[in-house]
Design a protein around this motif. Structure first.
Motif, PDB file in Angstrom:
ATOM      1  N   VAL A  24      59.989 -36.071  14.478  1.00  0.00           N
ATOM      2  CA  VAL A  24      60.897 -36.964  13.879  1.00  0.00           C
ATOM      3  C   VAL A  24      61.609 -37.994  14.871  1.00  0.00           C
ATOM      4  N   VAL A  25      61.458 -39.334  13.709  1.00  0.00           N
ATOM      5  CA  VAL A  25      61.590 -40.645  14.435  1.00  0.00           C
ATOM      6  C   VAL A  25      62.517 -41.224  13.840  1.00  0.00           C
ATOM      7  N   ARG A  26      63.070 -42.464  14.295  1.00  0.00           N
ATOM      8  CA  ARG A  26      64.390 -43.392  13.596  1.00  0.00           C
ATOM      9  C   ARG A  26      63.694 -44.151  12.806  1.00  0.00           C
ATOM     10  N   ASN A  27      63.545 -44.141  11.305  1.00  0.00           N
ATOM     11  CA  ASN A  27      62.813 -45.306  10.598  1.00  0.00           C
ATOM     12  C   ASN A  27      63.538 -46.204   9.710  1.00  0.00           C
ATOM     13  N   ALA A  28      63.004 -47.309  10.460  1.00  0.00           N
ATOM     14  CA  ALA A  28      64.191 -48.323   9.835  1.00  0.00           C
ATOM     15  C   ALA A  28      64.765 -48.864   8.665  1.00  0.00           C
ATOM     16  N   LEU A  29      63.832 -48.306   7.712  1.00  0.00           N
ATOM     17  CA  LEU A  29      63.692 -48.671   6.517  1.00  0.00           C
ATOM     18  C   LEU A  29      64.904 -47.680   5.851  1.00  0.00           C
ATOM     19  N   LEU A  30      65.204 -46.135   6.646  1.00  0.00           N
ATOM     20  CA  LEU A  30      66.582 -45.841   6.011  1.00  0.00           C
ATOM     21  C   LEU A  30      68.069 -46.096   6.893  1.00  0.00           C
ATOM     22  N   GLN A  31      69.097 -46.215   5.530  1.00  0.00           N
ATOM     23  CA  GLN A  31      70.622 -46.049   6.080  1.00  0.00           C
ATOM     24  C   GLN A  31      70.424 -46.102   7.590  1.00  0.00           C
ATOM     25  N   ASN A  32      70.888 -46.876   8.845  1.00  0.00           N
ATOM     26  CA  ASN A  32      71.271 -46.430   9.562  1.00  0.00           C
ATOM     27  C   ASN A  32      70.323 -45.709  10.607  1.00  0.00           C
ATOM     28  N   ARG A  33      69.527 -46.252  10.372  1.00  0.00           N
ATOM     29  CA  ARG A  33      67.736 -46.355  11.268  1.00  0.00           C
ATOM     30  C   ARG A  33      67.930 -44.421  10.884  1.00  0.00           C
ATOM     31  N   LYS A  35      66.699 -40.324  11.208  1.00  0.00           N
ATOM     32  CA  LYS A  35      65.821 -40.057  12.078  1.00  0.00           C
ATOM     33  C   LYS A  35      65.186 -39.002  10.517  1.00  0.00           C
ATOM     34  N   GLU A  36      64.031 -39.277  10.367  1.00  0.00           N
ATOM     35  CA  GLU A  36      63.635 -38.298   9.499  1.00  0.00           C
ATOM     36  C   GLU A  36      61.969 -37.842  10.249  1.00  0.00           C
ATOM     37  N   PRO A  37      61.167 -37.046   9.617  1.00  0.00           N
ATOM     38  CA  PRO A  37      59.527 -36.769   9.721  1.00  0.00           C
ATOM     39  C   PRO A  37      58.912 -37.842   9.630  1.00  0.00           C
ATOM     40  N   LEU A  38      57.993 -37.639  10.454  1.00  0.00           N
ATOM     41  CA  LEU A  38      56.887 -38.436  10.517  1.00  0.00           C
ATOM     42  C   LEU A  38      55.561 -37.590  10.191  1.00  0.00           C
ATOM     43  N   SER A  39      55.439 -38.839   8.738  1.00  0.00           N
ATOM     44  CA  SER A  39      54.529 -37.666   7.824  1.00  0.00           C
ATOM     45  C   SER A  39      53.974 -38.635   7.331  1.00  0.00           C
ATOM     46  N   SER A  40      52.488 -38.484   6.514  1.00  0.00           N
ATOM     47  CA  SER A  40      51.512 -39.014   6.282  1.00  0.00           C
ATOM     48  C   SER A  40      50.890 -38.602   4.840  1.00  0.00           C
TER      49      SER A  40
END
Length: 546
Positions: A24-33, A35-40
């Motif tokens: 899981v990573v903090r995604n700058a694209l999401l509100q309040n950064r 966390k969501e799973p890193l995916s491909s």
């Protein structure tokens, strides 16, 4: 584009081999950064684009912190998931800063950028940064950039002026323009959000002061870095370069986009706007309706490295180059440990003390992994040591090895929390060292075996994180175990570390720091060896051994 609905298509979560934990990573694209799973989008492959340097000067430690941090993340993903990474690095080898520096040095822009690009990759190799899968130079993608800009004009997101300049209209993006940086909402005063970069100047031909250049007019046909185009002679603007090159080299969608936090606005914000406008154009052309996926599913940013309270920056001459650092006695492994001891996304202050902390940590681990558990399997009376697996000394350490391995994986899977992973290793080393008796022998044969497992785990983890493997054994491989209860090696290391910290504080003329260093040695280092120091009121001190 305001009516376009960005839809999530099928994605594949990256999971670790052991335990099947998702990363899981903090995604700058999401509100309040959040966390969501890193995916491909593709099973077994991660498409990753990273903004690279503008090659008009040597790389400094601020750049190094960014690229070493992402190299660590890349190695962790490869090691924990086995996912193949298509990693592309963009190189800006033409812009106003480059033209200005080339003129100052009376050399061609091509000669200037070739020189500093070569030095950049030499620096990255020195720092043990893995080479990218693809290197994308702006000057080698002019055709693709012009085609990209033409499509934006056709989509209505960009407009060409009579002067030969082409601009992107930020109003085309609507409220999506601020998705990476909510403070840049278009609802406010346009002038308050306006910011230019890389030599771009505001002018009256823009429809909105926030619009940015995609093609910049330059009528000097005899100068390197000027190309003919449907809009006249000129060169591309900075913000469209990465989106155009990434889409051409990797495909219309990315799984991960990275760069320094200073690029979030305006560069990444504008880059994302151009990419989404291009996707809208492609979807309309292919009659796929108005449902779109995210261009880059995940965005991650590295924190700044500060010097004297300010971000390291070439523009304000507040930096230390990689070469200066290495020439002053720095090492690639020490710098990497410095990066590992801090979260990749956090700002960090550069200081001698922080690098001494990194060096002390690294020295302790290397001393730990250099010991040979089988060099002395007899106690001082020559009695064989027991190997029975239920021996409490061995069982406790064996359990600690297993729990530490799981804890390291947990930490690295949680937004690449390297400080936590290193803390777990440090605790393991302390537990393993406790399996050595005060006379330097093992408390049991089972403890020696467990110590060997702990050493293997530490070495494997260091190699995974990019610490050079051959440096993990800086003491002779047949060295006998030594106690942490005041052995000559341990006390000498503590003395050398104390001396280095005092010298660093003295250079700064920081008397308070000198007292703090002395107190730290008294309270921490020597206490761990069983040595107690008592300071008297008259300024003298006495010591005793527990």
């Amino acid at each position: 584009m305001e009516q376009a609905v960005f839809k999530e298509l099928t994605r594949h979560v990256l999971r670790t081999a052991r335990g099947r934990r998702p990363i899981v990573v903090r995604n700058a694209l999401l509100q309040n950064r959040m966390k969501e799973p890193l995916s491909s989008r593709t099973i077994g492959e991660l498409k990753w684009y990273s903004c690279g340097p503008t090659v008009y000067d040597d790389a400094h430690l601020g750049h190094a912190r960014t690229y070493v941090s992402f190299d660590i993340i890349r190695r962790v993903i490869l090691s924990l998931t086995g996912t193949r990474i298509d990693y592309a690095l963009g190189i800006t080898d033409i812009d106003d800063k480059i033209l200005k520096r080339a003129a100052e040095r009376k050399m061609s822009p091509t000669a200037l950028t070739s020189h500093f690009e070569a030095r950049f990759f030499e620096d990255m190799q020195t720092l043990n940064v893995l080479p990218p899968s693809k290197i994308l130079r702006v000057t080698e993608h002019i055709k693709e950039l012009q085609s990209f800009i033409s499509d934006l004009i056709k989509s209505g997101s960009a407009y060409a002026c009579d002067s030969g300049n082409v601009y992107f209209s930020v109003l085309y993006s609507g409220e999506r323009y601020s998705q990476l940086d909510p403070s840049r909402s278009l609802k406010g005063d346009p002038s308050s959000s306006s910011r230019t970069s890389h030599g771009e100047n505001t002018n009256l031909e823009k429809r909105d002061p926030r619009d940015f250049a995609l093609w910049k007019r330059d009528t000097n046909a005899h100068q390197d870095g000027v190309w003919d185009s449907p809009w006249g002679l000129g060169r591309p603007g900075w913000h469209v370069e990465c989106s155009a090159m990434a889409m051409h080299a990797i495909g219309p969608f990315l799984d991960l986009h990275t760069g320094g936090i200073d690029l979030r606005f305006p560069h990444h914000t504008n880059e994302l706007a151009t990419a989404e406008a291009k996707l809208c154009h492609l979807q309309v052309a292919q009659a796929h309706g108005d449902e779109l996926d995210r261009w880059s599913h995940t965005w991650m940013h590295a924190g700044h490295l500060h010097l004297s309270g300010r971000k390291m920056s070439k523009s304000v001459k507040n930096f230390i180059t990689v070469r200066e650092f290495m020439n002053q006695g720095g090492t690639a492994d020490c710098f990497r440990v410095f990066c590992l001891l801090h979260k990749y996304s956090s700002p960090v202050e550069y200081s001698d003390d922080r690098f001494l902390d990194a060096n002390s940590y690294l020295t302790r681990l290397r001393r730990f992994t250099s010991r040979n558990p089988f060099a002395q399997l007899e106690n001082m009376e020559g009695t064989r040591l027991p190997f029975h697996p239920e021996c409490p000394h061995g069982a406790k350490l064996a359990a600690e090895v297993t729990s530490t391995q799981e804890a390291i994986e947990d930490a690295l899977s949680d937004d690449f929390d390297t400080p936590q992973a290193l803390a777990k290793m440090n605790r393991l080393v302390a537990t393993a060292n406790a399996s050595i008796s005060s006379d330097g022998t093992w408390k049991s044969g089972a403890a020696a075996l467990a110590y060997s497992s702990a050493s293997e785990l530490v070495q494997t983890t260091l190699r995974m994180l990019g610490i050079s493997a051959d440096a993990c054994s800086f003491v002779a491989k047949n060295a006998t175990p030594s106690s942490t209860d005041g052995s000559p090696t341990d006390i000498t290391d503590a003395f050398v570390d104390l001396r280095a910290r005092i010298r660093a504080a003295a250079k700064r003329k920081d008397i308070g720091a000198i007292f703090e260093v002395c107190d730290k040695a008294r309270d921490d280092a020597l206490t761990s060896f069983g040595i107690r120091i008592a300071d008297r009121k008259d300024g003298t001190s006495s010591w005793s051994k527990d």
